[in-house]
Design a protein around this motif. Structure first.
Motif, short mmCIF file in Angstrom:
data_model
loop_
_atom_site.label_atom_id
_atom_site.label_comp_id
_atom_site.label_asym_id
_atom_site.label_seq_id
_atom_site.Cartn_x
_atom_site.Cartn_y
_atom_site.Cartn_z
N PHE A 24 0.82 -1.21 0.00
CA PHE A 24 0.00 0.00 0.00
C PHE A 24 0.85 1.26 0.00
O PHE A 24 0.44 2.27 -0.56
CB PHE A 24 -0.97 -0.02 1.19
N THR A 25 2.04 1.16 0.62
CA THR A 25 2.95 2.32 0.58
C THR A 25 3.39 2.57 -0.85
O THR A 25 3.35 3.71 -1.34
CB THR A 25 4.19 2.06 1.46
N ILE A 26 3.80 1.49 -1.53
CA ILE A 26 4.25 1.64 -2.92
C ILE A 26 3.11 2.18 -3.80
O ILE A 26 3.28 3.11 -4.58
CB ILE A 26 4.77 0.29 -3.47
N LEU A 27 1.91 1.61 -3.59
CA LEU A 27 0.74 2.07 -4.35
C LEU A 27 0.50 3.56 -4.14
O LEU A 27 0.23 4.30 -5.09
CB LEU A 27 -0.50 1.30 -3.91
N ALA A 28 0.62 3.97 -2.86
CA ALA A 28 0.35 5.37 -2.54
C ALA A 28 1.37 6.29 -3.19
O ALA A 28 1.04 7.42 -3.57
CB ALA A 28 0.35 5.57 -1.03
N ILE A 29 2.62 5.81 -3.32
CA ILE A 29 3.65 6.65 -3.94
C ILE A 29 3.49 6.67 -5.47
O ILE A 29 3.54 7.72 -6.10
CB ILE A 29 5.05 6.15 -3.56
N PHE A 31 0.78 5.78 -7.30
CA PHE A 31 -0.51 6.31 -7.78
C PHE A 31 -1.16 7.17 -6.70
O PHE A 31 -2.04 6.69 -5.99
CB PHE A 31 -1.47 5.15 -8.15
N PRO A 32 -0.72 8.42 -6.56
CA PRO A 32 -1.34 9.30 -5.56
C PRO A 32 -2.83 9.40 -5.83
O PRO A 32 -3.25 9.35 -7.00
CB PRO A 32 -0.64 10.63 -5.77
N GLU A 33 -3.61 9.53 -4.77
CA GLU A 33 -5.07 9.49 -4.96
C GLU A 33 -5.73 10.65 -4.23
O GLU A 33 -5.12 11.32 -3.41
CB GLU A 33 -5.60 8.16 -4.39
N THR A 34 -6.99 10.84 -4.54
CA THR A 34 -7.78 11.84 -3.85
C THR A 34 -8.63 11.12 -2.80
O THR A 34 -9.26 10.12 -3.14
CB THR A 34 -8.74 12.54 -4.83
N PRO A 35 -8.64 11.60 -1.55
CA PRO A 35 -9.50 10.93 -0.57
C PRO A 35 -10.96 11.01 -1.02
O PRO A 35 -11.35 11.99 -1.65
CB PRO A 35 -9.28 11.75 0.70
N THR A 45 -8.60 7.35 2.50
CA THR A 45 -7.68 6.99 1.43
C THR A 45 -7.59 5.46 1.44
O THR A 45 -8.17 4.81 2.31
CB THR A 45 -6.29 7.59 1.66
N ARG A 46 -6.80 4.91 0.51
CA ARG A 46 -6.63 3.45 0.50
C ARG A 46 -6.08 2.96 1.83
O ARG A 46 -6.50 1.94 2.36
CB ARG A 46 -5.67 3.05 -0.63
N GLY A 47 -5.11 3.72 2.37
CA GLY A 47 -4.49 3.34 3.64
C GLY A 47 -5.51 3.28 4.76
O GLY A 47 -5.52 2.34 5.57
N ASP A 48 -6.40 4.29 4.82
CA ASP A 48 -7.45 4.30 5.84
C ASP A 48 -8.33 3.06 5.70
O ASP A 48 -8.70 2.42 6.69
CB ASP A 48 -8.33 5.55 5.70
N ARG A 49 -8.66 2.75 4.44
CA ARG A 49 -9.55 1.60 4.22
C ARG A 49 -8.86 0.30 4.62
O ARG A 49 -9.49 -0.61 5.15
CB ARG A 49 -10.00 1.57 2.76
N LEU A 50 -7.53 0.24 4.39
CA LEU A 50 -6.79 -0.95 4.83
C LEU A 50 -6.84 -1.07 6.35
O LEU A 50 -7.07 -2.16 6.90
CB LEU A 50 -5.33 -0.88 4.35
N ASN B 6 0.07 13.52 -1.47
CA ASN B 6 1.41 13.04 -1.75
C ASN B 6 1.95 12.39 -0.48
O ASN B 6 2.11 13.03 0.54
CB ASN B 6 2.30 14.22 -2.16
N GLN B 7 2.19 11.09 -0.57
CA GLN B 7 2.56 10.36 0.64
C GLN B 7 4.07 10.28 0.87
O GLN B 7 4.51 9.63 1.81
CB GLN B 7 2.00 8.93 0.58
N LYS B 8 4.87 10.96 0.02
CA LYS B 8 6.32 10.80 0.14
C LYS B 8 6.87 11.32 1.47
O LYS B 8 7.89 10.85 1.95
CB LYS B 8 7.02 11.52 -1.01
N ALA B 9 6.16 12.30 2.04
CA ALA B 9 6.65 12.88 3.29
C ALA B 9 6.75 11.84 4.40
O ALA B 9 7.46 12.03 5.38
CB ALA B 9 5.72 14.00 3.72
N TRP B 10 6.05 10.73 4.23
CA TRP B 10 6.07 9.69 5.27
C TRP B 10 7.48 9.15 5.50
O TRP B 10 7.77 8.65 6.59
CB TRP B 10 5.14 8.54 4.91
N PHE B 11 8.34 9.26 4.47
CA PHE B 11 9.71 8.76 4.66
C PHE B 11 10.45 9.54 5.74
O PHE B 11 11.36 9.03 6.37
CB PHE B 11 10.49 8.84 3.34
N LEU B 12 10.01 10.78 5.97
CA LEU B 12 10.66 11.60 6.99
C LEU B 12 10.40 11.09 8.40
O LEU B 12 11.10 11.44 9.33
CB LEU B 12 10.19 13.06 6.86
N VAL B 13 9.37 10.26 8.56
CA VAL B 13 9.08 9.78 9.90
C VAL B 13 9.78 8.45 10.19
O VAL B 13 9.58 7.85 11.24
CB VAL B 13 7.56 9.63 10.19
#
Lengths: 90, 289
Positions: A24-29, A31-35, A45-50, B6-13
């Protein structure tokens, strides 16, 4: 790692969760998505749903164990249906 | 406005993640491992499957402890939240006395849990404690070591004494952030004191009150030290709350398997409640923003 008293089932359990998180981390990076707002009226988001899926699955398994008490693997089928529903509608 | 995340900022944590891994994730994994095995010591483990979970779900002891725990949390929330709001509403809004009140209010928050327990344990004693002695002299029978109701009243009053300030301080911060214009508008409309509270102060305090409720619920749900020091879970099991029961099981009886299963379920409930509160809070923020 002896003191952690590992067993294969628990190791597989954690590996599944870890690989889900990585996927899910790779997916989020990639394919960024709109909540979006679903039936719970909250933005997810996908992460929340997971997260909702995993937490809910834990309770489904406990409920199955407490109420049915046998054939625990079948609870996983309920979890899969639940997961599909969460990802579709929440 | 729609915006992509953009979830890239998560790497900072990542550094925090590593720290948390050692302080929380690895111990939690160990607990999961314990929960499916049985041990007789000597670091030897035998596979038990879901036996402990099944046993715990049927255990009257656990359900009773959960019932007591929920009752405790409900009672202290029902007292601390309204009382905290009441105190905040009546605190001086500015000047020397405002600062004085703030300092005075924060004092109980600075006292360590076990000291709070010890203070109340001595305070309530009939032979040497001010409270116990006074009640006894007034002819009121009070003994928190033998009477269930007295024990409950003592730990509830103790928690209220310790934590109402937190609610009051949060509510006060919420009140301070309301611009004067709202009050002026209310005055022009000749709104009553109750209506000012109901339609201006309460909605504006909602965010901080949610935080207060979340903090107090979580903290009271996990409470251990204070009731343990005061009553030790007694008389009988009357004040044995979840964590006290858990410690008794894990360290007192050394039943690692059942205790691990118990703590995982405890953890799941706390996780669920935290998530619900967090979601409600962030949604409130979004509605306001």
């Amino acid at each position: 790692m002896d003191w952690m008293a590992w067993t294969w089932p628990t190791a597989i359990f954690f590996m599944v969760i870890a690989s889900l998180l990585i996927t899910f981390t790779i997916l989020a990076i990639k394919f960024p998505e709109t909540p979006r707002t679903g039936i719970l009226r909250i933005e997810t988001t996908r992460g929340d749903r997971l997260f909702i899926t995993l937490l809910g699955s834990a309770f489904i398994n406990l409920a199955w164990l407490g109420l049915v008490g046998a054939n625990q693997p079948y609870a996983l089928i309920v979890c899969l249906i639940y997961a599909a529903a969460v990802f579709r509608w929440v | 406005m729609e915006k992509t995340v953009n979830q890239k900022a998560w790497f900072l944590v990542l550094p925090v993640l590593i720290l948390v891994a050692f302080s929380a994730v690895i111990p939690l994994m160990t607990v999961v491992n314990y929960s499916v095995q049985d041990t007789f010591g000597n670091n030897q483990f035998f596979w038990a499957g879901l036996e402990w979970f099944a046993e715990m779900l049927e255990s009257e002891r656990m359900w009773n402890a959960l019932g007591r725990q929920l009752m405790f949390s409900a009672i202290i929330l029902a007292i601390e939240i309204p009382l905290g709001i009441y105190v905040a509403l009546h605190m001086p809004k500015s000047g020397f006395w405002s600062s004085f009140c703030l300092v005075l209010m924060s004092l109980p928050l600075l006292i360590p849990w076990n000291v709070v327990g010890t203070i109340w344990q001595i305070f309530g004693r009939v032979d040497i404690g001010l409270l116990g002695y006074t009640l006894d002299a007034l002819g009121i029978s009070y003994n928190y070591t033998q009477d269930t109701l007295d024990a409950w009243i003592t730990i509830i009053v103790m928690d209220v004494w310790h934590w109402t300030s937190l609610v009051a301080l949060l509510a006060f911060a919420g009140l301070k952030s309301i611009p004067d214009a709202y009050y002026q508008a209310a005055k022009i409309d000749q709104a009553s004191r109750w209506k000012v509270f109901r339609f201006i102060e309460l909605p504006k305090m909602m965010g901080v009150l949610m935080i207060a409720i979340l903090l107090r619920f979580m903290d009271s749900f996990m409470i251990y030290t204070e009731p343990f020091v005061v009553t030790g879970g007694g008389p009988g099991n009357a004040t044995t709350l979840l964590s006290i029961d858990l410690v008794k099981m894990a360290l007192g009886q050394f039943d690692l398997g059942p205790a691990a299963a118990f703590s995982i379920m405890y953890f799941l409930v706390i996780l669920l409640v935290s998530w619900v509160f967090y979601t409600v809070m962030t949604n409130l923020d979004k509605q306001e923003g």
